[in-house]
Design a protein around this motif. Structure first.
Motif, PDB file in Angstrom:
ATOM      1  N   ALA A  77       1.123  -1.261   0.016  1.00  0.00           N
ATOM      2  CA  ALA A  77      -0.152  -0.930  -0.399  1.00  0.00           C
ATOM      3  C   ALA A  77       1.141   1.268   0.484  1.00  0.00           C
ATOM      4  O   ALA A  77       0.814   1.677  -0.605  1.00  0.00           O
ATOM      5  CB  ALA A  77      -0.970   0.004   1.331  1.00  0.00           C
ATOM      6  N   HIS A  78       1.984   1.292   0.594  1.00  0.00           N
ATOM      7  CA  HIS A  78       2.556   1.961   0.732  1.00  0.00           C
ATOM      8  C   HIS A  78       3.335   2.720  -0.952  1.00  0.00           C
ATOM      9  O   HIS A  78       3.229   3.966  -1.578  1.00  0.00           O
ATOM     10  CB  HIS A  78       3.990   2.103   2.177  1.00  0.00           C
ATOM     11  N   VAL A  79       3.803   1.669  -1.394  1.00  0.00           N
ATOM     12  CA  VAL A  79       4.514   1.508  -2.393  1.00  0.00           C
ATOM     13  C   VAL A  79       3.225   2.664  -3.341  1.00  0.00           C
ATOM     14  O   VAL A  79       3.955   3.393  -4.450  1.00  0.00           O
ATOM     15  CB  VAL A  79       4.977   0.141  -3.538  1.00  0.00           C
ATOM     16  N   LYS A  80       1.819   1.492  -3.362  1.00  0.00           N
ATOM     17  CA  LYS A  80       1.266   2.343  -4.430  1.00  0.00           C
ATOM     18  C   LYS A  80       0.638   3.830  -4.400  1.00  0.00           C
ATOM     19  O   LYS A  80       0.980   4.731  -4.993  1.00  0.00           O
ATOM     20  CB  LYS A  80      -0.427   1.481  -4.505  1.00  0.00           C
ATOM     21  N   GLU A  81       0.862   4.196  -3.031  1.00  0.00           N
ATOM     22  CA  GLU A  81       0.523   5.715  -2.802  1.00  0.00           C
ATOM     23  C   GLU A  81       1.867   6.472  -2.939  1.00  0.00           C
ATOM     24  O   GLU A  81       1.147   6.955  -3.712  1.00  0.00           O
ATOM     25  CB  GLU A  81       0.395   5.428  -1.141  1.00  0.00           C
ATOM     26  N   TRP A  82       2.787   5.998  -3.689  1.00  0.00           N
ATOM     27  CA  TRP A  82       3.368   6.749  -4.025  1.00  0.00           C
ATOM     28  C   TRP A  82       3.830   6.915  -5.164  1.00  0.00           C
ATOM     29  O   TRP A  82       4.698   8.072  -5.972  1.00  0.00           O
ATOM     30  CB  TRP A  82       5.365   6.255  -3.405  1.00  0.00           C
ATOM     31  N   ILE A  83       3.343   5.377  -5.497  1.00  0.00           N
ATOM     32  CA  ILE A  83       4.062   5.646  -7.026  1.00  0.00           C
ATOM     33  C   ILE A  83       2.460   6.669  -7.825  1.00  0.00           C
ATOM     34  O   ILE A  83       2.794   7.382  -8.359  1.00  0.00           O
ATOM     35  CB  ILE A  83       3.610   4.589  -8.025  1.00  0.00           C
ATOM     36  N   ASP A  84       1.576   6.835  -6.945  1.00  0.00           N
ATOM     37  CA  ASP A  84       0.624   7.157  -7.653  1.00  0.00           C
ATOM     38  C   ASP A  84       0.512   8.770  -7.217  1.00  0.00           C
ATOM     39  O   ASP A  84       0.211   9.734  -7.740  1.00  0.00           O
ATOM     40  CB  ASP A  84      -1.218   6.545  -6.844  1.00  0.00           C
ATOM     41  N   LYS A  85       1.276   8.824  -6.420  1.00  0.00           N
ATOM     42  CA  LYS A  85       1.700  10.930  -5.526  1.00  0.00           C
ATOM     43  C   LYS A  85       2.523  11.085  -7.190  1.00  0.00           C
ATOM     44  O   LYS A  85       3.123  12.296  -6.268  1.00  0.00           O
ATOM     45  CB  LYS A  85       2.273  10.801  -4.459  1.00  0.00           C
ATOM     46  N   ARG A  86       3.983  10.511  -7.308  1.00  0.00           N
ATOM     47  CA  ARG A  86       4.611  11.565  -8.026  1.00  0.00           C
ATOM     48  C   ARG A  86       5.334  10.414  -9.043  1.00  0.00           C
ATOM     49  O   ARG A  86       5.248   9.459  -9.017  1.00  0.00           O
ATOM     50  CB  ARG A  86       5.640  12.199  -6.650  1.00  0.00           C
ATOM     51  N   ASN A  87       6.293  11.057  -9.771  1.00  0.00           N
ATOM     52  CA  ASN A  87       6.814  10.058 -10.865  1.00  0.00           C
ATOM     53  C   ASN A  87       8.057   9.365  -9.773  1.00  0.00           C
ATOM     54  O   ASN A  87       8.415  10.069  -9.872  1.00  0.00           O
ATOM     55  CB  ASN A  87       7.082  11.681 -11.886  1.00  0.00           C
ATOM     56  N   PHE A  88       8.076   8.374 -10.225  1.00  0.00           N
ATOM     57  CA  PHE A  88       9.694   7.388  -9.976  1.00  0.00           C
ATOM     58  C   PHE A  88       9.946   7.181 -11.479  1.00  0.00           C
ATOM     59  O   PHE A  88       9.487   7.004 -12.731  1.00  0.00           O
ATOM     60  CB  PHE A  88       8.632   6.583  -8.767  1.00  0.00           C
ATOM     61  N   TYR A  89      11.057   6.730 -11.936  1.00  0.00           N
ATOM     62  CA  TYR A  89      11.800   5.959 -12.628  1.00  0.00           C
ATOM     63  C   TYR A  89      11.424   4.714 -13.324  1.00  0.00           C
ATOM     64  O   TYR A  89      11.608   4.026 -13.758  1.00  0.00           O
ATOM     65  CB  TYR A  89      13.394   6.490 -13.005  1.00  0.00           C
ATOM     66  N   ALA A  90      11.548   3.778 -11.806  1.00  0.00           N
ATOM     67  CA  ALA A  90      11.527   2.657 -12.317  1.00  0.00           C
ATOM     68  C   ALA A  90      10.689   1.942 -10.970  1.00  0.00           C
ATOM     69  O   ALA A  90      10.405   2.092  -9.787  1.00  0.00           O
ATOM     70  CB  ALA A  90      12.726   1.778 -12.774  1.00  0.00           C
ATOM     71  N   ILE A  91       9.849   0.903 -11.265  1.00  0.00           N
ATOM     72  CA  ILE A  91       9.297  -0.212  -9.993  1.00  0.00           C
ATOM     73  C   ILE A  91      10.539  -0.839 -10.041  1.00  0.00           C
ATOM     74  O   ILE A  91      10.936  -2.270 -10.086  1.00  0.00           O
ATOM     75  CB  ILE A  91       8.083  -0.637 -10.077  1.00  0.00           C
ATOM     76  N   GLY A  92      10.841  -0.770  -8.451  1.00  0.00           N
ATOM     77  CA  GLY A  92      11.804  -1.627  -8.471  1.00  0.00           C
ATOM     78  C   GLY A  92      12.882  -1.355  -6.591  1.00  0.00           C
ATOM     79  O   GLY A  92      12.552   0.079  -6.195  1.00  0.00           O
ATOM     80  N   GLU A  93      13.539  -2.205  -5.836  1.00  0.00           N
ATOM     81  CA  GLU A  93      14.287  -3.578  -6.403  1.00  0.00           C
ATOM     82  C   GLU A  93      12.506  -4.525  -6.063  1.00  0.00           C
ATOM     83  O   GLU A  93      12.727  -4.405  -5.282  1.00  0.00           O
ATOM     84  CB  GLU A  93      15.555  -4.157  -6.462  1.00  0.00           C
ATOM     85  N   ILE A  94      12.459  -4.964  -6.895  1.00  0.00           N
ATOM     86  CA  ILE A  94      11.516  -5.864  -6.820  1.00  0.00           C
ATOM     87  C   ILE A  94      11.575  -7.376  -7.496  1.00  0.00           C
ATOM     88  O   ILE A  94      12.605  -7.612  -7.967  1.00  0.00           O
ATOM     89  CB  ILE A  94       9.502  -5.854  -7.544  1.00  0.00           C
ATOM     90  N   GLY A  95      11.213  -8.686  -6.922  1.00  0.00           N
ATOM     91  CA  GLY A  95      11.250  -9.899  -7.226  1.00  0.00           C
ATOM     92  C   GLY A  95      11.451 -11.499  -6.359  1.00  0.00           C
ATOM     93  O   GLY A  95      10.379 -10.758  -5.619  1.00  0.00           O
TER      94      GLY A  95
END
Length: 254
Positions: A77-95
């Motif tokens: 939920a924290h990740v989703k909140e931030w990517i909806d709030k502003r620009n990032f250059y990638a989703i990572g690191e994930i896996g």
């Protein structure tokens, strides 16, 4: 121009000399630093880093697989909140990481798949962390494959066949200190992988290249990785820097 596509400049290991360390990297020719996320506990440090170095650092956002625990839903939920709030250059690191702990495999798989879908929605690349989990990673990539799936297979340590499979999913191979290790293995076949599929990284403060192995890594040491690639590919230092930076621009769009 050299691009470090994966460096944790906000790490507490740099608390004493962060500014000096970044200056050493710039002096070595590194002018682009892409910063992977780990979990919510590091977000403030990442934002502070960007505030202090707005022309040099480019932030990612995501939940690292070793941080997938009982509270992973809150972390996502924290990740989703931030990517909806502003620009990032990638989703990572994930896996997926099964090296230390296998008890959260199902949750890691869910977190990985969920974040890939968010990356697609945002038209962003993914940056993959894989440890002792190639089959599990490839299973999810196979399910998600398509023109909208692309990114970097960070700290690639697999076989030639696994490298070719990663590339088939529109992934660049993140190459760093492991290439310089005597037992690193990937240096044995890397010359058979076209340079257009390679990006440079340090994963600082981890995985320092030879001759610093076992010590704290920093972005300036990326030049040791380039030196190794000069030996492997038989092209100049500047050519390695140029091609890998062009590759990083194709991934990150900047």
């Amino acid at each position: 121009m050299i691009t470090d596509t994966h460096t944790h400049l906000y790490s507490s290991q740099f608390d004493e000399d962060q500014a000096a360390m970044i200056q050493r990297a710039k002096k070595a020719g590194v002018s682009r630093f892409f910063i992977p996320a780990i979990d919510a506990s590091y977000t403030e440090r990442m934002i502070d880093l960007e505030t202090n170095y707005p022309n040099d650092v480019y932030l990612m956002m995501g939940l690292h697989p070793t941080s997938v625990k009982e509270n992973y839903k809150e972390e996502l939920a924290h990740v989703k909140e931030w990517i909806d709030k502003r620009n990032f250059y990638a989703i990572g690191e994930i896996g997926i990481d099964l090296y230390w702990d296998t008890s959260f495999l199902a949750q890691q798989q869910e977190a990985f798949s969920t974040q890939i879908k968010w990356a697609k929605e945002k038209k962003l690349p993914i940056v993959i962390h894989c440890r002792a989990a190639f089959d599990e990673i490839f299973e999810i990539l196979e399910a998600e494959k398509g023109d909208d799936l692309f990114g970097i297979f960070h700290c690639f340590t697999g076989t030639k066949a696994q490298a070719e499979k990663a590339i088939s999913y529109n992934m660049k191979l993140g190459v760093g200190g492991v290439t310089t290790f005597k037992n690193g293995k990937i240096d044995k076949f890397l010359h058979e992988i076209d340079l257009k599929h390679i990006v440079l990284e340090t994963d600082a403060p981890y995985l320092a290249p030879t001759p610093y192995r076992g010590k704290r890594n920093e972005s300036a040491y990326i030049t040791n990785v380039i030196d190794k690639l000069v030996d492997i590919y038989g092209v100049s230092f500047d050519e390695i820097a140029k091609i890998t930076t062009q590759n990083s621009k194709k991934v990150f769009g900047i």
